[in-house]
Design a protein around this motif. Sequence first.
Motif, PDB file in Angstrom:
ATOM      1  N   MET A  51       0.826  -1.210   0.000  1.00 34.79           N
ATOM      2  CA  MET A  51       0.000   0.000   0.000  1.00 34.79           C
ATOM      3  C   MET A  51       0.857   1.256   0.000  1.00 34.79           C
ATOM      4  O   MET A  51       0.547   2.237  -0.680  1.00 34.79           O
ATOM      5  N   PHE A  52       1.960   1.235   0.761  1.00 34.40           N
ATOM      6  CA  PHE A  52       2.855   2.384   0.780  1.00 34.40           C
ATOM      7  C   PHE A  52       3.422   2.656  -0.616  1.00 34.40           C
ATOM      8  O   PHE A  52       3.458   3.803  -1.067  1.00 34.40           O
ATOM      9  N   VAL A  53       3.871   1.606  -1.274  1.00 35.37           N
ATOM     10  CA  VAL A  53       4.468   1.765  -2.602  1.00 35.37           C
ATOM     11  C   VAL A  53       3.463   2.379  -3.579  1.00 35.37           C
ATOM     12  O   VAL A  53       3.820   3.213  -4.423  1.00 35.37           O
ATOM     13  N   LYS A  54       2.190   1.992  -3.451  1.00 37.90           N
ATOM     14  CA  LYS A  54       1.154   2.510  -4.351  1.00 37.90           C
ATOM     15  C   LYS A  54       0.531   3.813  -3.853  1.00 37.90           C
ATOM     16  O   LYS A  54      -0.341   4.378  -4.508  1.00 37.90           O
ATOM     17  N   GLY A  55       0.965   4.296  -2.693  1.00 37.40           N
ATOM     18  CA  GLY A  55       0.462   5.565  -2.192  1.00 37.40           C
ATOM     19  C   GLY A  55      -0.994   5.536  -1.793  1.00 37.40           C
ATOM     20  O   GLY A  55      -1.716   6.531  -1.960  1.00 37.40           O
ATOM     21  N   VAL A  56      -1.452   4.428  -1.252  1.00 38.84           N
ATOM     22  CA  VAL A  56      -2.852   4.298  -0.846  1.00 38.84           C
ATOM     23  C   VAL A  56      -3.149   5.316   0.255  1.00 38.84           C
ATOM     24  O   VAL A  56      -2.413   5.401   1.245  1.00 38.84           O
ATOM     25  N   PRO A  57      -4.217   6.087   0.122  1.00 38.14           N
ATOM     26  CA  PRO A  57      -4.447   7.187   1.061  1.00 38.14           C
ATOM     27  C   PRO A  57      -4.874   6.773   2.464  1.00 38.14           C
ATOM     28  O   PRO A  57      -4.562   7.456   3.433  1.00 38.14           O
ATOM     29  N   VAL A  58      -5.634   5.654   2.598  1.00 38.61           N
ATOM     30  CA  VAL A  58      -6.104   5.205   3.905  1.00 38.61           C
ATOM     31  C   VAL A  58      -5.739   3.726   4.045  1.00 38.61           C
ATOM     32  O   VAL A  58      -6.004   2.927   3.144  1.00 38.61           O
TER      33      VAL A  58
END
Length: 434
Positions: free
Chosen positions: A188-195
């Motif tokens: 999720m961090f790598v894809k920049g997931v907001p929540v």
Amino acid sequence: METETEITAVHATPGYAGFFFDDQRAIKQGARQDGFTYEGDPVTDGFDEIRQAGESLVVDIELENGRVVRGDCAAVQYSGAGGRDPLFQPDEYAPVVEGPVADALEGRDATAFLENADLLEQLAVDGDRLHTAVRYGVSQALLGAAAEARATTKTDVLADALDTDPASEPVPVFGQSGDDRYTNAEKMFVKGVPVLPHGLINSVEKIGEDGETLCEYVAWLAQRSQELGPDDYQPRFHVDVYGMIGEVFGAPYDREEVIDYFAALEEAASPYPIQIEGPMDAGDRVAQIDAMVELREGLADAGVGVDLVADEWCNTFEDVQAFVDAGAADIVQIKTPDLGGIHRSGQAVRYCEGTDTRAYLGGTCNETATSARVCAHVALATDAAQVLAKPGMGFDEGYMIVENEMRRTLARRARDGTRENPTDAETDELAADD
């Protein structure tokens, strides 16, 4: 332009869902994991095993013009818990969809989405209201039928029905990690997931005897997000604890020990905001609201900036109203399969407007790609605060499905807005695309 819009047939086919049904009560009572499954006997009515295959019911609606649209009946992973409808068994309900439901809908104008969906909400079979999963799936198909008949997006049909102005940007997506809470959070961090990351903190082992394990995990989230995330990444942490803070600390929830624990979570997440879902499970709606209000007021008095998310005992539209009216949460999860008709989820989001409660359009990992895409349209139509990535617990697939559906819908709405009178061929192409 003349359009053949009559509903001519309704079909139902049992299928699978994107995850599993779990007996939450058995798990909370200490059922031990055995690989991917659990040891022991189920305690919730309807379950044959503590963990069993998630199932769905695929609904096809045929229109007079020969087109076929789809919706999927699905129920939450923890069916039968927290005041929800019992375990959904598709083989039992397929004859209901092809019988009484079909009888009520065949011959009706597909463009009348809200009227058709409301009819479904009121339909009773042998004196009983339809299972929420049935209303959920059939209403998805009704929404698709209306969009097909009107040659527009499901977002626009919902916006008309709910009297809203749709979002102009994708709604922030909330990623769920499942038990693989470290690796999936890194994805999720790598894809920049907001929540993110949900975390699935559903046992004392996962939260820690004194809550210390969760604090350590949140601190890791704050550090690792900056190591892996894109430039200027500003995540919002959202952790579902399945009532385990209540299990560890107990009531009353405004006492110093509890408030200090939430302050520790806030510090661990710093400098990023954190919201905690389902801090306790008080056993019924009234008690849950009282406990949430007690905790929320205690946090406010102490200046602790952790937001509370209502989940347990906040299932139906009426439940959402009760939690919002009481000021029991900063955010309410609108658990889409539990509200029945898909329009009811949209109405629940709208009920939060003008209050200090934000609407999280949630659901369950145990849905399907079809239902997830429909929920993306609800999120856009109502401009919800956040929307769940679903189905499944692998993260990537659900995130792709929901995010891409919002992006393509926004792009299509932008294209459609440039032409006032599409030709018949263009209209057919647009309808097929949705």
